[in-house]
Design a protein around this motif. Structure first.
Motif, short mmCIF file in Angstrom:
data_model
loop_
_atom_site.label_atom_id
_atom_site.label_comp_id
_atom_site.label_asym_id
_atom_site.label_seq_id
_atom_site.Cartn_x
_atom_site.Cartn_y
_atom_site.Cartn_z
N ILE A 10 0.85 -1.21 0.00
CA ILE A 10 0.00 0.00 0.00
C ILE A 10 0.88 1.25 0.00
O ILE A 10 0.69 2.17 -0.80
N ARG A 11 1.87 1.23 0.90
CA ARG A 11 2.79 2.38 1.01
C ARG A 11 3.45 2.67 -0.34
O ARG A 11 3.55 3.81 -0.78
N GLU A 12 3.87 1.61 -1.00
CA GLU A 12 4.54 1.77 -2.30
C GLU A 12 3.56 2.36 -3.32
O GLU A 12 3.86 3.31 -4.04
N ALA A 13 2.34 1.85 -3.32
CA ALA A 13 1.32 2.35 -4.28
C ALA A 13 0.98 3.81 -4.01
O ALA A 13 0.76 4.60 -4.92
N LEU A 14 0.97 4.21 -2.74
CA LEU A 14 0.60 5.59 -2.40
C LEU A 14 1.67 6.59 -2.81
O LEU A 14 1.41 7.80 -2.88
N THR A 15 2.86 6.09 -3.15
CA THR A 15 3.86 7.05 -3.66
C THR A 15 3.38 7.63 -5.00
O THR A 15 3.80 8.71 -5.41
N ARG A 16 2.45 6.90 -5.64
CA ARG A 16 1.91 7.40 -6.93
C ARG A 16 0.53 8.04 -6.73
O ARG A 16 -0.13 8.43 -7.70
N LEU A 17 0.10 8.11 -5.48
CA LEU A 17 -1.19 8.75 -5.16
C LEU A 17 -0.94 9.73 -4.03
O LEU A 17 -1.39 9.52 -2.89
N PRO A 18 -0.23 10.82 -4.32
CA PRO A 18 0.33 11.67 -3.26
C PRO A 18 -0.70 12.27 -2.30
O PRO A 18 -0.40 12.54 -1.15
N GLY A 19 -1.95 12.43 -2.74
CA GLY A 19 -2.93 13.05 -1.83
C GLY A 19 -3.49 12.10 -0.80
O GLY A 19 -4.16 12.51 0.15
N TRP A 20 -3.17 10.83 -0.93
CA TRP A 20 -3.79 9.79 -0.10
C TRP A 20 -2.85 9.33 1.00
O TRP A 20 -1.64 9.30 0.81
N THR A 21 -3.43 8.99 2.12
CA THR A 21 -2.62 8.47 3.24
C THR A 21 -3.24 7.17 3.75
O THR A 21 -4.44 6.91 3.55
N MET A 22 -2.43 6.40 4.42
CA MET A 22 -2.93 5.15 5.02
C MET A 22 -3.60 5.45 6.35
O MET A 22 -3.13 6.29 7.10
N ASP A 23 -4.71 4.77 6.60
CA ASP A 23 -5.34 4.80 7.92
C ASP A 23 -5.21 3.39 8.45
O ASP A 23 -6.07 2.53 8.19
N GLU A 24 -4.10 3.14 9.14
CA GLU A 24 -3.81 1.77 9.55
C GLU A 24 -4.85 1.23 10.53
O GLU A 24 -5.19 0.06 10.50
N ALA A 25 -5.38 2.11 11.34
CA ALA A 25 -6.38 1.67 12.32
C ALA A 25 -7.62 1.11 11.61
O ALA A 25 -8.26 0.18 12.09
N ARG A 26 -7.91 1.67 10.44
CA ARG A 26 -9.13 1.24 9.74
C ARG A 26 -8.80 0.37 8.52
O ARG A 26 -9.68 0.05 7.73
N ASP A 27 -7.50 0.04 8.37
CA ASP A 27 -7.13 -0.75 7.17
C ASP A 27 -7.74 -0.12 5.93
O ASP A 27 -8.48 -0.77 5.16
N ALA A 28 -7.43 1.16 5.74
CA ALA A 28 -8.03 1.92 4.65
C ALA A 28 -7.05 2.97 4.15
O ALA A 28 -5.99 3.17 4.75
N ILE A 29 -7.41 3.64 3.05
CA ILE A 29 -6.68 4.81 2.59
C ILE A 29 -7.66 5.97 2.62
O ILE A 29 -8.86 5.78 2.41
N THR A 30 -7.14 7.16 2.90
CA THR A 30 -8.04 8.31 3.04
C THR A 30 -7.46 9.52 2.31
O THR A 30 -6.24 9.62 2.11
N ARG A 31 -8.37 10.41 1.94
CA ARG A 31 -7.97 11.68 1.34
C ARG A 31 -9.05 12.71 1.61
O ARG A 31 -10.24 12.41 1.63
N ARG A 32 -8.62 13.99 1.81
CA ARG A 32 -9.54 15.11 1.90
C ARG A 32 -9.44 15.90 0.58
O ARG A 32 -8.34 16.31 0.19
N PHE A 33 -10.59 16.08 -0.08
CA PHE A 33 -10.67 16.93 -1.26
C PHE A 33 -11.33 18.24 -0.85
O PHE A 33 -12.34 18.23 -0.14
N VAL A 34 -10.78 19.36 -1.32
CA VAL A 34 -11.37 20.67 -1.05
C VAL A 34 -11.63 21.34 -2.40
O VAL A 34 -10.74 21.40 -3.25
#
Ligand SMILES: C[C@H](O)[C@H](O)[C@H]1CNC2=NC(N)=NC(=O)C2=N1
Length: 97
Positions: A10-34
């Motif tokens: 996941i960490r490796e994949a997120l290097t290509r999705l810079p706006g996204w972060t891992m939420d390890e507690a929820r086993d998820a990825i998250t992003r805030r769009f404004v």
């Protein structure tokens, strides 16, 4: 059942999705769009909804005025799968961000 990705994958994949972060507690990825205003935010959600339905993979999200907070996880895998990354990529493209 789909296999969840490892945290390293996941960490490796997120290097290509810079706006996204891992939420390890929820086993998820998250992003805030404004967006510029509510109309833009809701238009984004409307377009994503059609893509999510076509992918049969749906976000967990909340919207307050011009902000959309998104959490992606694969319920059937209890973790992050490639489908989450595909939807994240589609959301970034739709947002133009
Ligand atoms: C029955 C339906 O195909 C499944 O519930 C799909 C729908 N959308 C989904 N969305 C997400 N995020 N995870 C899933 O496991 C999932 N499964």
């Amino acid at each position: 059942m789909a296999e969840p990705m490892t945290r390293d994958e996941i960490r490796e994949a997120l290097t290509r999705l810079p706006g996204w972060t891992m939420d390890e507690a929820r086993d998820a990825i998250t992003r805030r769009f404004v967006f510029a205003d509510f109309s833009e935010a809701f238009g984004f959600m409307a377009r994503v909804a059609l893509v999510a339905e076509a992918m049969d993979h749906h976000p967990e999200w909340s919207n307050v005025y011009r902000t959309v907070d998104v959490t992606l996880t694969s319920h059937d895998a209890n973790g992050v799968t490639r489908r989450d990354l595909d939807l994240a990529r589609a959301m970034d493209r739709i947002a133009g961000q």
